[in-house]
Design a protein around this motif. Structure first.
Motif, PDB file in Angstrom:
ATOM      1  N   ALA A   1      -0.403  16.764  -5.590  1.00  0.00           N
ATOM      2  CA  ALA A   1       0.034  15.389  -5.337  1.00  0.00           C
ATOM      3  C   ALA A   1      -0.416  14.939  -3.957  1.00  0.00           C
ATOM      4  O   ALA A   1      -0.912  13.821  -3.784  1.00  0.00           O
ATOM      5  N   ALA A   2      -0.253  15.801  -2.960  1.00  0.00           N
ATOM      6  CA  ALA A   2      -0.636  15.452  -1.583  1.00  0.00           C
ATOM      7  C   ALA A   2      -2.131  15.179  -1.483  1.00  0.00           C
ATOM      8  O   ALA A   2      -2.549  14.230  -0.825  1.00  0.00           O
ATOM      9  N   LEU A   3      -2.939  15.995  -2.150  1.00  0.00           N
ATOM     10  CA  LEU A   3      -4.394  15.774  -2.113  1.00  0.00           C
ATOM     11  C   LEU A   3      -4.784  14.487  -2.833  1.00  0.00           C
ATOM     12  O   LEU A   3      -5.639  13.747  -2.372  1.00  0.00           O
ATOM     13  N   GLU A   4      -4.162  14.233  -3.956  1.00  0.00           N
ATOM     14  CA  GLU A   4      -4.480  13.039  -4.724  1.00  0.00           C
ATOM     15  C   GLU A   4      -4.127  11.765  -3.957  1.00  0.00           C
ATOM     16  O   GLU A   4      -4.802  10.757  -4.063  1.00  0.00           O
ATOM     17  N   LEU A   5      -3.070  11.833  -3.160  1.00  0.00           N
ATOM     18  CA  LEU A   5      -2.591  10.653  -2.442  1.00  0.00           C
ATOM     19  C   LEU A   5      -3.060  10.604  -0.991  1.00  0.00           C
ATOM     20  O   LEU A   5      -2.572   9.798  -0.216  1.00  0.00           O
ATOM     21  N   LYS A   6      -3.992  11.459  -0.645  1.00  0.00           N
ATOM     22  CA  LYS A   6      -4.488  11.549   0.728  1.00  0.00           C
ATOM     23  C   LYS A   6      -4.895  10.172   1.246  1.00  0.00           C
ATOM     24  O   LYS A   6      -5.595   9.436   0.579  1.00  0.00           O
ATOM     25  N   GLY A   7      -4.414   9.824   2.423  1.00  0.00           N
ATOM     26  CA  GLY A   7      -4.798   8.573   3.069  1.00  0.00           C
ATOM     27  C   GLY A   7      -3.924   7.392   2.697  1.00  0.00           C
ATOM     28  O   GLY A   7      -4.140   6.302   3.185  1.00  0.00           O
ATOM     29  N   GLN A   8      -2.960   7.582   1.804  1.00  0.00           N
ATOM     30  CA  GLN A   8      -2.071   6.482   1.438  1.00  0.00           C
ATOM     31  C   GLN A   8      -0.744   6.655   2.157  1.00  0.00           C
ATOM     32  O   GLN A   8      -0.427   7.703   2.656  1.00  0.00           O
ATOM     33  N   ASN A   9       0.016   5.569   2.176  1.00  0.00           N
ATOM     34  CA  ASN A   9       1.390   5.647   2.724  1.00  0.00           C
ATOM     35  C   ASN A   9       2.317   6.094   1.609  1.00  0.00           C
ATOM     36  O   ASN A   9       2.199   5.631   0.491  1.00  0.00           O
TER      37      ASN A   9
ATOM     38  N   THR B   1       0.813  -1.217   0.000  1.00  0.00           N
ATOM     39  CA  THR B   1       0.000   0.000   0.000  1.00  0.00           C
ATOM     40  C   THR B   1       0.847   1.268   0.000  1.00  0.00           C
ATOM     41  O   THR B   1       0.331   2.352  -0.076  1.00  0.00           O
ATOM     42  N   THR B   2       2.163   1.126   0.075  1.00  0.00           N
ATOM     43  CA  THR B   2       3.049   2.283   0.041  1.00  0.00           C
ATOM     44  C   THR B   2       3.186   2.758  -1.397  1.00  0.00           C
ATOM     45  O   THR B   2       3.384   1.962  -2.297  1.00  0.00           O
ATOM     46  N   VAL B   3       3.091   4.041  -1.596  1.00  0.00           N
ATOM     47  CA  VAL B   3       3.151   4.610  -2.930  1.00  0.00           C
ATOM     48  C   VAL B   3       4.438   5.410  -3.080  1.00  0.00           C
ATOM     49  O   VAL B   3       4.705   6.301  -2.284  1.00  0.00           O
ATOM     50  N   ALA B   4       5.225   5.077  -4.086  1.00  0.00           N
ATOM     51  CA  ALA B   4       6.405   5.876  -4.425  1.00  0.00           C
ATOM     52  C   ALA B   4       5.962   6.842  -5.516  1.00  0.00           C
ATOM     53  O   ALA B   4       5.566   6.423  -6.598  1.00  0.00           O
ATOM     54  N   ILE B   5       5.985   8.112  -5.229  1.00  0.00           N
ATOM     55  CA  ILE B   5       5.512   9.110  -6.191  1.00  0.00           C
ATOM     56  C   ILE B   5       6.656  10.045  -6.543  1.00  0.00           C
ATOM     57  O   ILE B   5       7.302  10.584  -5.672  1.00  0.00           O
TER      58      ILE B   5
END
Length: 155
Positions: A145-153, A18-22
């Motif tokens: 980016a922060a809003l799009e990935l809200k709630g993810q690791n 569930t960790t996302v590398a962006i």
């Protein structure tokens, strides 16, 4: 003992999944408004106002980054022109642009880029690959980016 180790490994695997590398390149703007060194400052001002932007990269004929011009650079020109009672139409971007431009790697993690913004007080970083301008990341892009990935690791 073996059961706890197995459960710990499963939990660690689930967290890794569930960790996302962006990366910066995932959120950078690629379709940029750029300026040429020989353009007039007056033309830059018109473009900034028309497109509701605060500045942009300056590139040569080979699309190589040679500087950045901002609203502040244009304001300095207006102020000096008025002070010395000189017309602005003969002043070029090359005379007003910032030449020492900090760039950022497109493969950098977006949140590491956020720290670079905080440390440098810069509003935008160009991204250069193989000597050519390929994009730009702004503080607003990081916020998106922060809003799009809200709630993810994040990594």
């Amino acid at each position: 003992m073996g059961i706890k180790s197995f459960q710990g490994a499963r939990k660690q695997q689930a967290t890794a999944e569930t960790t996302v590398a962006i990366r910066v390149r995932d959120f950078m703007t690629r379709d940029l408004i750029t300026f040429k060194p020989e353009q007039s400052v007056e033309e830059v001002i018109q473009t900034l106002i028309k497109n509701k932007i605060s500045g942009g990269p300056v590139v040569n004929k080979n699309n190589e980054l040679v500087g950045i011009i901002s609203e502040g650079d244009c304001l300095k020109q207006i102020s000096e022109s008025r002070y010395y009672n000189m017309p602005m139409e003969h002043h070029t971007v090359e005379k007003r642009m910032a030449r020492n431009v900090e760039t950022i790697d497109g493969n950098m993690n977006v949140f590491d880029a956020a720290n670079r913004f905080l440390e440098s007080k810069i509003r935008r970083f160009p991204i250069v690959e193989n000597g050519k301008l390929v994009g730009q990341i702004s503080q607003k892009d990081i916020l998106k980016a922060a809003l799009e990935l809200k709630g993810q690791n994040w990594k």
